[in-house]
Design an enzyme around this catalytic site. Structure first.
Site, PDB file in Angstrom:
ATOM      1  N   LEU A  69     -43.008  16.349  15.070  1.00  0.00           N
ATOM      2  CA  LEU A  69     -42.690  17.760  15.311  1.00  0.00           C
ATOM      3  C   LEU A  69     -43.612  18.691  14.530  1.00  0.00           C
ATOM      4  O   LEU A  69     -43.591  19.897  14.733  1.00  0.00           O
ATOM      5  CB  LEU A  69     -41.219  18.038  14.975  1.00  0.00           C
ATOM      6  CG  LEU A  69     -40.201  17.250  15.817  1.00  0.00           C
ATOM      7  CD1 LEU A  69     -38.774  17.578  15.380  1.00  0.00           C
ATOM      8  CD2 LEU A  69     -40.370  17.535  17.310  1.00  0.00           C
ATOM      9  N   ASN A 100     -45.126  12.181   8.676  1.00  0.00           N
ATOM     10  CA  ASN A 100     -46.526  12.543   8.381  1.00  0.00           C
ATOM     11  C   ASN A 100     -46.792  14.018   8.651  1.00  0.00           C
ATOM     12  O   ASN A 100     -47.722  14.393   9.355  1.00  0.00           O
ATOM     13  CB  ASN A 100     -47.509  11.646   9.140  1.00  0.00           C
ATOM     14  CG  ASN A 100     -47.321  11.678  10.640  1.00  0.00           C
ATOM     15  OD1 ASN A 100     -46.255  12.044  11.118  1.00  0.00           O
ATOM     16  ND2 ASN A 100     -48.347  11.311  11.374  1.00  0.00           N
ATOM     17  N   HIS A 238     -44.756   1.562  18.254  1.00  0.00           N
ATOM     18  CA  HIS A 238     -45.783   1.598  19.309  1.00  0.00           C
ATOM     19  C   HIS A 238     -46.633   0.310  19.427  1.00  0.00           C
ATOM     20  O   HIS A 238     -47.833   0.312  19.134  1.00  0.00           O
ATOM     21  CB  HIS A 238     -46.700   2.810  19.152  1.00  0.00           C
ATOM     22  CG  HIS A 238     -47.114   3.158  17.756  1.00  0.00           C
ATOM     23  ND1 HIS A 238     -47.641   2.258  16.868  1.00  0.00           N
ATOM     24  CD2 HIS A 238     -47.076   4.336  17.088  1.00  0.00           C
ATOM     25  CE1 HIS A 238     -47.913   2.867  15.729  1.00  0.00           C
ATOM     26  NE2 HIS A 238     -47.574   4.120  15.837  1.00  0.00           N
ATOM     27  N   ASP A 311     -43.656   8.498  20.761  1.00  0.00           N
ATOM     28  CA  ASP A 311     -44.722   8.834  19.813  1.00  0.00           C
ATOM     29  C   ASP A 311     -45.350  10.183  20.191  1.00  0.00           C
ATOM     30  O   ASP A 311     -46.564  10.361  20.095  1.00  0.00           O
ATOM     31  CB  ASP A 311     -45.776   7.722  19.749  1.00  0.00           C
ATOM     32  CG  ASP A 311     -46.775   7.929  18.612  1.00  0.00           C
ATOM     33  OD1 ASP A 311     -46.538   8.791  17.750  1.00  0.00           O
ATOM     34  OD2 ASP A 311     -47.797   7.220  18.590  1.00  0.00           O
ATOM     35  N   HIS A 315     -51.515  17.770  19.721  1.00  0.00           N
ATOM     36  CA  HIS A 315     -52.747  18.263  19.083  1.00  0.00           C
ATOM     37  C   HIS A 315     -53.271  19.410  19.929  1.00  0.00           C
ATOM     38  O   HIS A 315     -53.105  19.396  21.157  1.00  0.00           O
ATOM     39  CB  HIS A 315     -53.823  17.167  19.017  1.00  0.00           C
ATOM     40  CG  HIS A 315     -53.456  16.014  18.142  1.00  0.00           C
ATOM     41  ND1 HIS A 315     -53.378  16.107  16.772  1.00  0.00           N
ATOM     42  CD2 HIS A 315     -53.128  14.727  18.450  1.00  0.00           C
ATOM     43  CE1 HIS A 315     -53.022  14.931  16.270  1.00  0.00           C
ATOM     44  NE2 HIS A 315     -52.859  14.079  17.268  1.00  0.00           N
TER      45      HIS A 315
END
Ligand SMILES: [Zn+2]
Length: 441
Positions: A69, A100, A238, A311, A315
């Site tokens: 998020l 992260n 993943h 996932d 970007h």
């Protein structure tokens, strides 16, 4: 997210599926004051808001145990409000966000901050996965017990693997003590320095630095051994390679508490997408070969892979426009996941809809202990989180379907079938989609 809507919603005429209890029958669902009041035939609306579910599946609210998020710190890519808008548009009522962020979610204070922020600005439920090591640096164990007490439902250094085996063991011991799952991003850093894409014929053709399957498999193999010793619950994020599916299959046969997740792109695309679409198809872990895609699908079909996860990795367009070597890894996934899973698994006949719903509801709920909060199920008296899915609705994935700040997906233009038409979170209709047929061609 405001839970106490107090409204009443009647979902009429659908096929109600609750994989946790085995329920699968035609019925109406009445939701009042945030709870499922009744599941039955011919329920009276009594002034309730009516959702027409004719021809639709009525399921527990979908759960995604792996999203980014980007808040705090990278809100030009996404934030909790925009990311959860994507979630409800995709049928998800609960998402688990990875640590992260900037700074990394490695303290009880930060976990509480995200949960408070989600309560204020989110469109669905948000749970935190907190970091295993301080700053996700792999050097010192984070305050895992404190984070769990603050509400973290899983532990991960996602974005990086914990490379040092002694550190991994210390983190797994903490996770076992707190009875929380550790979710590993399986990537040996030494084997993937400068790696851009899967190591194979395509990377050689393009002259790009390859990323071998062993970079994933060696971490999984090592971690399974540590999980065996510590008794910790261990989850592979993943999965990208056929060998990983085999390792998980064997660990589960041995009775270890080991699981794994598959993402839409790894179930549908190969490294050839890089040749066609460049950085739009740049992922971590990378897209591999068709034999890996088949192995992942078989892993889902035979029950080795029990959880599906997007996932969702937003970007900005500017970042993704950089050259292959420096463009960031990852694609968004929340709005398109359901249709893409159906494309990979249901339409080819590998699993049926109830199985798919299980992989997106009760299974991730159990993985993260969310079943203890009543999530992942659709039962009378239970939490009023419900998703209504039109399994036959055909649509073309376009920019208007994407609700977040970023649109980085290689699936634009795909014609897919199956879509959430209503997403109800705690009794509140958080998203509704008109069912008028989309003109194709
Ligand atoms: Zn990851």
């Amino acid at each position: 997210m405001n839970d106490s809507s107090g409204g009443t919603v009647l979902i009429r005429g659908g096929r109600v599926i609750d994989p946790g209890s085995g329920l699968d029958r035609a019925a109406d669902v009445l939701i009042r004051d945030g709870r499922v009041e009744r599941i039955g035939v011919g329920l009276e609306s009594g002034g309730a808001r009516v959702v027409d579910a004719t021809g639709c599946l009525v399921t527990p609210g979908l759960i995604d145990p792996h999203v980014h998020l980007r808040e705090p710190g990278q809100t030009h890519k996404e934030d909790i409000a925009s990311g959860t808008a994507c979630a409800v548009a995709g049928g998800f009522t609960t998402v688990c966000c990875m640590p992260n962020t900037v700074p990394a979610l490695d303290s009880p204070e930060l976990v509480r901050w995200v949960m408070r922020r989600a309560a204020e600005t989110g469109h669905c439920r948000v749970f935190c996965v907190s970091a295993g090591t301080v700053g996700r640096k792999g050097e010192r164990v984070a305050d895992i017990a404190g984070c769990v007490e603050a509400g973290a439902i899983g532990i991960s250094d996602d974005g990086d693997a914990i490379a040092d085996p002694a550190m991994m063991r210390a983190v797994l011991e903490q996770c076992a003590k707190c009875d929380r799952v550790f979710m590993q991003h399986c990537q040996d850093p030494a084997m993937t320095r400068g790696s851009v894409m899967h190591e194979g014929a395509v990377s050689r053709r393009l002259g790009l630095v390859g990323w071998p399957r062993e970079a994933e498999e060696t971490i999984v193999e090592r971690d399974i051994a540590i999980a065996r010793e510590t008794g910790a619950r261990y989850h592979v994020q993943h999965i990208s390679s056929a060998g990983t599916v085999d390792l998980i299959r064997r660990a589960r046969a041995e009775g270890l508490r080991v699981s794994g997740e598959a993402s839409p792109h790894h179930l549908l695309l190969t490294d050839e997408a890089i040749e066609r679409q460049g950085a739009a198809a740049k992922m971590n872990p990378p897209l591999r070969e068709w034999s890996d895609v088949i192995a992942l699908r078989e892993g889902v079909a035979d029950g080795t892979i029990t959880v599906l996860a997007t996932d969702h990795a937003p970007h900005s367009a500017d970042e993704k426009r950089r050259p292959m070597a420096t463009a960031p890894f990852g694609i968004i996934g929340l709005e398109t996941a359901l249709a893409l899973y159906a494309e990979a698994l249901v339409h080819p006949g590998l699993i049926d809809w109830p199985r798919l719903i299980g992989l997106m509801t009760i299974e991730p709920a159990r993985l993260c202990g969310l079943d203890a909060h009543g999530l992942g199920s659709l039962v009378e008296g239970g939490v009023g989180d419900v998703t209504v899915i039109d399994p036959e609705m055909e649509w073309v994935i376009g920019p208007d379907d994407l609700k977040g700040k970023s649109t980085n997906t290689p699936f634009l233009g795909w014609v897919v079938r199956g879509r959430a038409i209503a997403t109800i979170v705690g009794g509140r209709v958080a998203f509704q989609q008109t069912r008028k047929a989309v003109a194709l061609g």
